[in-house]
Design an enzyme around this catalytic site. Structure first.
Site, short mmCIF file in Angstrom:
data_model
loop_
_atom_site.label_atom_id
_atom_site.label_comp_id
_atom_site.label_asym_id
_atom_site.label_seq_id
_atom_site.Cartn_x
_atom_site.Cartn_y
_atom_site.Cartn_z
N PRO A 556 -2.87 -4.92 7.98
CA PRO A 556 -3.94 -4.18 7.30
C PRO A 556 -4.07 -4.52 5.82
CG PRO A 556 -2.72 -2.71 8.75
CD PRO A 556 -1.98 -4.02 8.74
N CYS A 557 -5.32 -4.59 5.36
CA CYS A 557 -5.60 -4.94 3.97
C CYS A 557 -5.98 -3.72 3.14
CB CYS A 557 -6.72 -5.99 3.89
SG CYS A 557 -8.32 -5.38 4.47
#
Length: 596
Positions: A556-557
């Site tokens: 996840p960013c």
């Protein structure tokens, strides 16, 4: 003159990642102006910084001691703090690690070696003491002689938090005794990232300061008594005479962020020499946002065999920008694009919009596709502003409309009428089949697509695998999302015999399962939580299917993306820290496959 008033609803609350363009703010009259520089609210306050006579901040004794307790020399810490400025703890740790890696810094006095020996002895004493350390001792050590029964509840809560951190780091692959020692050095309030860096720093310092004749490398390239080195089972192997993560002599600028190529094309990476421990199979492929906070890609690279990231902007593959970094051990020759070649401009992708496109809107491509879209109130406000203006509208109105059109990727669908991209249009731009996300709510479709791979870009890199696996391959897909990697492999004509997919979102798992059932003949096994994929489970899957040919994924960013200004915490963030599970699982796969 029409006065432009920015929408006050959710559309304007969202902060757009401009991908390098200057941000624009609006005043009450609607005139655009350059946004003022934001104040760093995370900068140290008066409790940790003292102004000297030159009005510059000096580090406090407590802040210096924190890093000394991690195993760094005091002189080295002071020099690193001076060189690092206000760039934050992550950057400072990276700088200190570099100083350790290149050896005794010339700016330090000749007493450094003896100080280092002393620190190593101190660490050794702590190590020995930890063998008999229990919760009661921890309470006395952390809380002092004033500990009494009235503090039982707080103490137990603190110990519970410590246990959670220890368990988390152990699951990431760190030895439990070294994790416990790191908690002792850094304090129970230290973040997961700080503790991980402390463990690595202590291991590096051990090799730098002491006699290593009675030690062997452990799984993180550090030193640990009584455990022999087992070849490929180590996650952070030494190669070329240096520990992974050490880059040899530095030019003093290693604390700078990893520079992005301009233009960010990514069709070819310079010839590279992979360390033996990184060479596949299994092949691996990791993706995340290119414009991450300072030091993030340096850290990611350090954990993934010091492989240089390949930065790519998907605007060279489709009609929308998407700047991403990729670290992989795939071959760099014989790449080929997906056919048919997708359109590269807005008019090629959506020719019907050309009829309504005003001459003063120069856009030929969309900006990065986001997880949310403009509100109906905003698009109506644009329509009214243009309707009440002459043709062409005044320059100030044009400017403000263009800001919103770029920000929200709005398209012209009628006279003076703009609208956000529809989900099926985003599917097309991102390389997914029509109706891939259909069947879930509109909001969920935007969210899932905004977090996905751009299929054509990923397929270009993975295309080298086609001739290598004519009978199909087994894939471990981490953070699968809506199956961007799986769709890319399918469109390349690569059969997937087994896919072990790990994805937290039930909505995304449903999308992937539906697509799989319609298109594939292999076996899909879905897992909901990456943290539950233990070494034992990985070995069981490897024995069952015969091993993995590819480990692919993008963690996840949420805490890395430029659009997330409030929680852009780097790899310390709640979501982006899951990167370390990619690293852990990849290491387990490689070591188990080497052993079996």
């Amino acid at each position: 003159m029409v006065h432009w008033v920015s929408d006050s609803e959710d559309s304007d609350k969202f902060e757009w990642d401009s991908d390098g363009e200057d941000a624009v703010s609006f005043n009450a009259a609607g005139f655009g102006s350059s946004a003022p520089a934001s104040t760093n609210i995370d900068a140290p306050g008066p409790s940790t910084r003292v102004a000297n006579g030159n009005r510059k901040a000096s580090p406090s004794a407590s802040s210096v001691q924190k890093y000394v307790d991690m195993g760094f020399l005091e002189e080295m810490v002071l020099k690193a703090m001076k060189d690092n400025g206000d760039n934050g703890a992550d950057s400072l740790i990276e700088l200190l690690l570099t100083y350790q890696a290149i050896g005794n810094d010339p700016s330090l006095d000749n007493g450094s070696a003896s100080r280092c020996d002393s620190q190593a002895a101190k660490d050794s004493d702590e190590y020995d003491n930890l063998e008999n350390w229990d919760d009661d001792d921890a309470g006395e050590r952390d809380r002092g002689s004033t500990f009494d029964e009235s503090d039982d509840e707080d103490f137990l809560h603190e110990m519970s938090q410590i246990d959670e951190k220890v368990d988390y780091l152990v699951k990431m692959g760190f030895p439990e005794d070294e994790v416990t020692m790191a908690v002792t050095r850094c304090g129970q309030d230290a973040s997961i990232s700080v503790l991980a860096d402390s463990i690595y720093a202590s291991q590096t310092a051990g090799g730098y300061c002491g006699n290593s004749s009675d030690h062997e490398d452990n799984s993180y390239g550090g030193r640990k008594k009584g455990r022999p080195m087992e070849g490929n089972k180590r996650k952070r192997m030494r190669f070329g005479g240096q520990a992974q993560g050490s880059r040899g002599p530095q030019d003093g600028n290693d604390d700078e962020p990893m520079r992005l190529p301009k233009p960010m094309v990514g069709f070819n990476l310079p010839n590279r020499s992979l360390p033996g421990t990184a060479i596949g199979p299994p092949y691996f492929y990791y993706e995340n946002v290119a414009l991450a906070p300072k030091g993030v890609w340096t850290t990611i690279s350090r954990f993934l065999y010091d492989i240089e990231p390949e930065f790519v902007d998907s605007k060279f593959f489709c009609a929308a920008a998407r700047k991403r970094g990729y670290i992989h051990n795939l071959p760099l020759v014989k790449r080929s694009p997906l056919l048919p070649i997708p359109p590269k401009t807005i008019f090629e992708a959506f020719p019907r919009t050309k009829k309504w496109w005003p001459s003063w809107d120069p856009r030929q491509q969309f900006n990065c596709l986001q997880t949310c879209v403009a509100s109906a109130k905003l698009t109506e406000k644009i329509r009214l502003a243009l309707t009440n203006s002459e043709d062409p509208p005044p320059l100030e109105v044009q400017k403000n409309v263009l800001v919103e059109c770029r920000k929200w990727n709005l398209v012209w669908v009628g006279l003076n009428k703009v609208a956000p991209l529809e989900p099926d249009e985003m599917e097309f731009l991102l390389g997914f089949p029509k109706d891939h996300t259909r069947g879930i709510s509109r909001t969920e479709r935007y969210r899932s697509l905004g977090n996905s791979f751009q299929v054509d870009t990923v397929a270009y890199h993975l295309s080298v695998l086609k001739d290598m696996f004519p009978h199909g391959m087994n894939v471990l897909s981490l953070f699968s999302g809506i199956g961007g990697a799986e769709v890319a492999l399918h469109r390349l004509g690569i059969r997937m015999n087994y896919v072990i997919s790990v994805e937290k979102s039930e909505v995304n798992r449903t999308i992937l399962k539906s697509w799989w059932d319609q298109t594939q003949t292999g076996t899909l096994i879905e897992i909901s939580d990456v943290q539950t994929l233990t070494s034992e489970k990985i070995e069981a899957y490897i024995r069952r299917i015969g091993g993995f040919d590819l480990v692919v994924g993008g963690s996840p960013c949420n805490n890395l993306a430029g659009s997330n200004r409030h929680h852009r915490d780097g790899l310390e963030g709640e979501h982006s820290a899951l990167f370390f599970h990619y690293f852990r699982i990849l290491g387990d796969v490689k070591s188990i496959m080497a052993r079996l």
